[in-house]
Enzyme design. Sequence first.
Site, PDB file in Angstrom:
ATOM      1  N   ALA A  32       0.874  -1.189   0.000  1.00  0.00           N
ATOM      2  CA  ALA A  32       0.000   0.000   0.000  1.00  0.00           C
ATOM      3  C   ALA A  32       0.906   1.231   0.000  1.00  0.00           C
ATOM      4  CB  ALA A  32      -0.957  -0.009   1.184  1.00  0.00           C
ATOM      5  N   LEU A  33       1.781   1.247  -0.984  1.00  0.00           N
ATOM      6  CA  LEU A  33       2.891   2.207  -0.994  1.00  0.00           C
ATOM      7  C   LEU A  33       2.429   3.630  -1.282  1.00  0.00           C
ATOM      8  CD1 LEU A  33       5.455  -0.009  -2.938  1.00  0.00           C
ATOM      9  CD2 LEU A  33       5.183   0.235  -0.464  1.00  0.00           C
ATOM     10  N   HIS A  37       7.086   5.932   1.328  1.00  0.00           N
ATOM     11  CA  HIS A  37       7.903   4.763   0.954  1.00  0.00           C
ATOM     12  C   HIS A  37       8.855   5.125  -0.198  1.00  0.00           C
ATOM     13  CE1 HIS A  37       4.239   2.523   2.553  1.00  0.00           C
ATOM     14  NE2 HIS A  37       5.225   2.028   3.272  1.00  0.00           N
ATOM     15  N   GLN A  61       3.193  -9.210  13.422  1.00  0.00           N
ATOM     16  CA  GLN A  61       3.253  -7.928  14.132  1.00  0.00           C
ATOM     17  C   GLN A  61       1.885  -7.304  14.369  1.00  0.00           C
ATOM     18  OE1 GLN A  61       5.693  -6.110  10.829  1.00  0.00           O
ATOM     19  NE2 GLN A  61       4.537  -4.279  11.330  1.00  0.00           N
ATOM     20  N   GLY A 148      11.382   4.811   7.856  1.00  0.00           N
ATOM     21  CA  GLY A 148      10.797   6.145   8.018  1.00  0.00           C
ATOM     22  C   GLY A 148      10.575   6.460   9.493  1.00  0.00           C
ATOM     23  N   MET A 185       2.132  10.814   6.065  1.00  0.00           N
ATOM     24  CA  MET A 185       1.707   9.794   5.096  1.00  0.00           C
ATOM     25  C   MET A 185       1.769   8.416   5.735  1.00  0.00           C
ATOM     26  SD  MET A 185       2.916  10.948   1.389  1.00  0.00           S
ATOM     27  CE  MET A 185       2.553  12.607   0.837  1.00  0.00           C
TER      28      MET A 185
HETATM   29  O1  PAF Z   1       6.960  -0.312   8.938  1.00  0.00           O
HETATM   30  C1  PAF Z   1       6.491  -1.321   8.351  1.00  0.00           C
HETATM   31  O2  PAF Z   1       5.841  -1.236   7.301  1.00  0.00           O
HETATM   32  C2  PAF Z   1       6.719  -2.691   8.969  1.00  0.00           C
HETATM   33  O3  PAF Z   1       6.675  -2.638  10.343  1.00  0.00           O
HETATM   34  C3  PAF Z   1       8.005  -3.366   8.469  1.00  0.00           C
HETATM   35  C4  PAF Z   1       9.245  -2.610   8.897  1.00  0.00           C
HETATM   36  C5  PAF Z   1       7.969  -3.495   6.964  1.00  0.00           C
HETATM   37  C6  PAF Z   1       8.104  -4.776   9.052  1.00  0.00           C
HETATM   38  O4  PAF Z   1       7.028  -5.561   8.685  1.00  0.00           O
END
Ligand code: PAF
Length: 279
Positions: A32-33, A37, A61, A148, A185
């Site tokens: 979902a960039l 990113h 996570q 970020g 963002m």
């Molecule tokens: O910040 C994120 O999008 C996630 O926590 C990461 C670093 C890609 C790990 O899944």
Amino acid sequence: MLVYRTFSDLRKYLDQKDLFGKTIGFVPTMGALHKGHMSLVQKSNQLCDISVTSIFVNPAQFNKVEDLKKYPRNEEVDIQMLEVNQCDVVFIPEVDEVYPEGLVSPKVDLKGIDLRMEGKHRPGHFDGVVQVVGRFFDQIRPQKAFFGEKDFQQVSVIEQMERVLNYKVEIVRCAIVREDSGLAMSSRNKRLSDVGLTQAVLISEQLQWVKNNFNFSNGNEIQRALEKAFKTDAAMELEYFEIVDEVNLQPLKSTNNKARAFMAVELEGIRLIDNIALY
Ligand code: PAF
């Protein structure tokens, strides 16, 4: 741009003779960039010979199944955006590839960096982040990795993990990218309605107000004023607001500490986080 879905294919590419001695920059993402990113990819392109971006929505996570289910996904658009931004390789593994049966991940002492704020409100979250980033570092072996600062606490956790496990990866911190409105963002913004996007601006406005008004001795007053501002806004629920030393993410001890304010709010059932340096 090359697209790989297994570690062995990606390694085959990275182990080619022609790439010997080239520096690898790694940008881990959950897809979902957005422009935030892309700023990481651009930094990686500037500093490294080969940029590898991963797209993997990491189940380990997420502490709420609903949050994981609703996490925005759009692989095709993500690939296009990475191509336009001249990323060299995108790695898009399945869950079984990242977490094969029997995988044992090392337990890392995060020195309390993980206990407040995101760690406190999302139990197990940072263990999952450490697990997945460790797995990627092990397999991709980048020289530099780009994160970020919207997820400031996450970057501190990764730095600690890197120190403990000695990956010899330089962690490059990249500034928060904001919309013109000031909203940080985030992939999660994609789930907000137009009204929500307008309401969410209160977060960065309040953080800016804190920056303009904070001094070492008025922390409690600032806290009360901020909580009041969110109480009068029916749409948004403040989950936490904390001012801490940005080096160890512990309460401020002296005026020499570099103070940073952090907050998490819920709006339209979506969790949004942001932070700002107060020096
Ligand atoms: O910040 C994120 O999008 C996630 O926590 C990461 C670093 C890609 C790990 O899944």
